[in-house]
Design a protein around this motif. Structure first.
Motif, short mmCIF file in Angstrom:
data_model
loop_
_atom_site.label_atom_id
_atom_site.label_comp_id
_atom_site.label_asym_id
_atom_site.label_seq_id
_atom_site.Cartn_x
_atom_site.Cartn_y
_atom_site.Cartn_z
N GLY A 245 0.79 -1.09 -0.07
CA GLY A 245 0.10 -0.08 0.10
C GLY A 245 0.80 1.26 -0.08
N VAL A 246 2.19 1.39 -0.25
CA VAL A 246 2.89 2.47 -0.38
C VAL A 246 2.67 3.22 -1.81
CG1 VAL A 246 5.30 2.90 -1.01
CG2 VAL A 246 4.82 1.49 1.25
N GLU A 247 2.63 4.39 -1.68
CA GLU A 247 2.47 5.26 -2.76
C GLU A 247 3.63 6.15 -3.21
OE1 GLU A 247 -0.95 7.46 -2.50
OE2 GLU A 247 -2.24 5.70 -2.38
N GLN A 248 4.61 6.23 -1.92
CA GLN A 248 5.64 7.09 -2.33
C GLN A 248 6.91 6.16 -1.61
OE1 GLN A 248 4.40 10.47 -0.06
NE2 GLN A 248 4.46 11.73 -1.91
N ILE A 249 8.05 6.15 -2.50
CA ILE A 249 9.28 5.50 -1.87
C ILE A 249 10.40 6.48 -1.69
CG2 ILE A 249 11.00 3.56 -2.26
CD1 ILE A 249 8.75 2.24 -3.62
N ILE A 250 11.21 6.56 -0.80
CA ILE A 250 12.44 7.22 -0.76
C ILE A 250 13.55 6.28 -0.80
CG2 ILE A 250 14.13 8.94 0.37
CD1 ILE A 250 11.26 9.85 1.86
#
Ligand code: HPA
Length: 241
Positions: A77-82
């Motif tokens: 369910g992640v939408e942003q990844i660093i």
């Protein structure tokens, strides 16, 4: 509360500040991710942490299962990844923190797409801007809030590793326009784009690239810069809004 994926690089296999909720092993169609994913909280943020090189830092850059890692992040369910990464500096000195805006790929023979044609689907994603502008801005604002000097653009050249480069290779990369050199931003960024995820790299320079500093690149030198860099990452994350 939005969920941000954090992929930790060398020297960042654990997140000390993270309030751990639970760990989860994700089975993916591509095999195992680098480690179980850790669900946790940091201030107001819900984070999902994954150490790219494995919990014991035992997976070299060319053997990382990048597809499994990105697939697992999307599945949870992640939408942003660093993606945090240590790099060598070509135009940037050790200890610089760089949010690159461009990539050049010098790696080879990596599994670098979800669109392998196996399901009869061929797709070419737009990669003109390889990193997510919104997330790069969030990182820049966090650095400003934390009082960290940050370089807000630059070209990251991705080499195959695990060996470091020759001085001539670095000169060629500099002529190509590279500012930093690392081994992992690709295929990670491209796979994230294929999955529709917003991805940005935060690169910490831990050594002058080959031929740019005085003499050989030693582990002691890298470790010293890495320790300072890891502390900066901690305060950067605490200032993400
Ligand atoms: N080259 C490639 N990758 C790296 C380096 C380097 O000099 N330092 C840290 N990661």
């Amino acid at each position: 509360m939005r969920k941000i994926g954090i992929i930790g690089g060398t020297g960042f296999t654990r997140m000390k500040q993270l309030e751990i909720i639970h760990r989860e092993v994700v089975n993916t169609p591509y095999g195992e991710a680098s480690a179980p994913l850790t669900h946790g909280r940091l201030g107001n943020l819900e984070l999902l942490f994954l150490p790219r090189h494995g919990s014991g830092h035992n997976i070299p850059p060319h053997r990382i299962n990048y597809r499994a890692n990105i697939w697992a992040m999307k599945e949870l369910g992640v939408e942003q990844i660093i993606g945090f990464a240590t790099v060598g500096g070509i135009t940037q000195p050790p200890q610089a923190m760089v949010i690159p805006d461009q990539l050049i790929d010098y790696s080879w023979s990596r599994e670098q797409t979800f669109f392998d044609g196996e399901d009869g689907q061929v797709s070419h994603v737009d990669f003109t801007e390889p990193f997510c502008g919104e997330l790069r801005q969030i990182l820049t604002n966090a650095a400003l809030g934390a009082g960290i000097d940050i370089v807000t653009e630059g070209v990251y050249g991705v080499t195959q590793g695990p060996r470091l480069e020759t001085a001539a290779e670095i000169n060629r990369m500099q002529a190509d326009g590279c500012d930093v050199v690392g081994m992992t931003a690709l295929p990670e960024a491209a796979l994230a784009r294929e999955k529709g995820l917003c991805y940005a790299t935060c690169a910490i320079v831990v050594n002058w690239a080959a031929g740019k500093g005085d003499g050989a690149i030693t582990q002691e030198l890298i470790d010293a810069h890495l320790e300072i860099g890891t502390a900066s990452i901690g305060s950067l994350l605490q200032h993400i809004k």
